[in-house]
Design a protein around this motif. Structure first.
Motif, PDB file in Angstrom:
ATOM      1  N   LEU A 110       0.838  -1.196   0.000  1.00 22.95           N
ATOM      2  CA  LEU A 110       0.000   0.000   0.000  1.00 22.95           C
ATOM      3  C   LEU A 110       0.872   1.245   0.000  1.00 22.95           C
ATOM      4  O   LEU A 110       1.938   1.256   0.617  1.00 22.95           O
ATOM      5  CB  LEU A 110      -0.870   0.058   1.265  1.00 22.95           C
ATOM      6  N   ARG A 111       0.393   2.276  -0.675  1.00 28.00           N
ATOM      7  CA  ARG A 111       0.977   3.610  -0.508  1.00 28.00           C
ATOM      8  C   ARG A 111      -0.080   4.406   0.223  1.00 28.00           C
ATOM      9  O   ARG A 111      -1.220   4.526  -0.234  1.00 28.00           O
ATOM     10  CB  ARG A 111       1.340   4.268  -1.837  1.00 28.00           C
ATOM     11  N   VAL A 112       0.308   4.931   1.374  1.00 27.18           N
ATOM     12  CA  VAL A 112      -0.617   5.624   2.265  1.00 27.18           C
ATOM     13  C   VAL A 112      -0.127   7.047   2.464  1.00 27.18           C
ATOM     14  O   VAL A 112       1.079   7.278   2.572  1.00 27.18           O
ATOM     15  CB  VAL A 112      -0.679   4.895   3.638  1.00 27.18           C
ATOM     16  N   VAL A 113      -1.056   7.995   2.499  1.00 28.33           N
ATOM     17  CA  VAL A 113      -0.696   9.378   2.830  1.00 28.33           C
ATOM     18  C   VAL A 113      -1.326   9.738   4.170  1.00 28.33           C
ATOM     19  O   VAL A 113      -2.396   9.251   4.520  1.00 28.33           O
ATOM     20  CB  VAL A 113      -1.128  10.381   1.728  1.00 28.33           C
ATOM     21  N   ALA A 114      -0.618  10.592   4.904  1.00 29.76           N
ATOM     22  CA  ALA A 114      -1.086  11.027   6.219  1.00 29.76           C
ATOM     23  C   ALA A 114      -0.577  12.441   6.476  1.00 29.76           C
ATOM     24  O   ALA A 114       0.345  12.914   5.806  1.00 29.76           O
ATOM     25  CB  ALA A 114      -0.576  10.075   7.300  1.00 29.76           C
ATOM     26  N   CYS A 115      -1.168  13.082   7.469  1.00 32.76           N
ATOM     27  CA  CYS A 115      -0.736  14.440   7.814  1.00 32.76           C
ATOM     28  C   CYS A 115       0.634  14.422   8.476  1.00 32.76           C
ATOM     29  O   CYS A 115       1.466  15.283   8.228  1.00 32.76           O
ATOM     30  CB  CYS A 115      -1.768  15.127   8.695  1.00 32.76           C
TER      31      CYS A 115
END
Length: 154
Positions: A110-115
């Motif tokens: 998975l490629r995940v984005v977060a703050c």
């Protein structure tokens, strides 16, 4: 059967990958066509599914999602029900911007984005870790983005 692309189709695709908002008149000029045949070719590329859609690419940092992480996921089994349960759950999570079924060591990447890291930790605990069938996860944190492109070589 895949549509055969000639040099003009490829030129159109190269330009559109860099600027999807380009006006047809300018596109035609850049690929050495008159506007009508150029527009016709673009429409054929769209109808053939070669051009899937047009999007706006955002600067993730400027919208508060500047941290990218790669998560390797192992499931409890690779049976259809376990895999489909995972895929349905992941599809509902907007923080997961890419999901790949893998051959090899892990089941999914998975490629995940977060703050930020704390935001990701909460996301992992509240969402990823609660998906039925997830046995293990390993998160990789990139140190520096070297190359990031959406362009497909044509």
């Amino acid at each position: 059967m895949a549509k055969s692309l000639d040099s003009i189709d490829r030129a159109i695709l190269k330009v559109l990958q860099r600027d999807g908002r380009i006006q047809n008149v300018e596109l035609a000029e850049r690929v050495a066509l008159s506007p009508s045949p150029c527009l016709r070719r673009v429409r054929l590329l769209e109808e053939a599914g070669i051009i899937e859609r047009y999007v706006a690419l955002l600067d993730a940092t400027k919208v508060g999602m500047g941290l990218t992480l790669f998560v390797r996921v192992w499931l409890t089994g690779q049976d259809e029900e376990t895999v489909n349960t995972f895929v349905r759950a992941i599809s509902k999570l907007p923080q997961v911007v890419e999901c790949h079924l893998m051959a090899g060591d892990c089941d999914f990447l998975l490629r995940v984005v977060a703050c930020d890291l704390e935001g990701y930790r909460r996301f992992q605990i509240e969402h990823l870790g609660r998906i039925r069938g997830v046995r293990n996860m390993k998160t990789e944190i990139p140190m520096q983005k070297i190359k990031h492109s959406w362009e497909v070589p044509v």
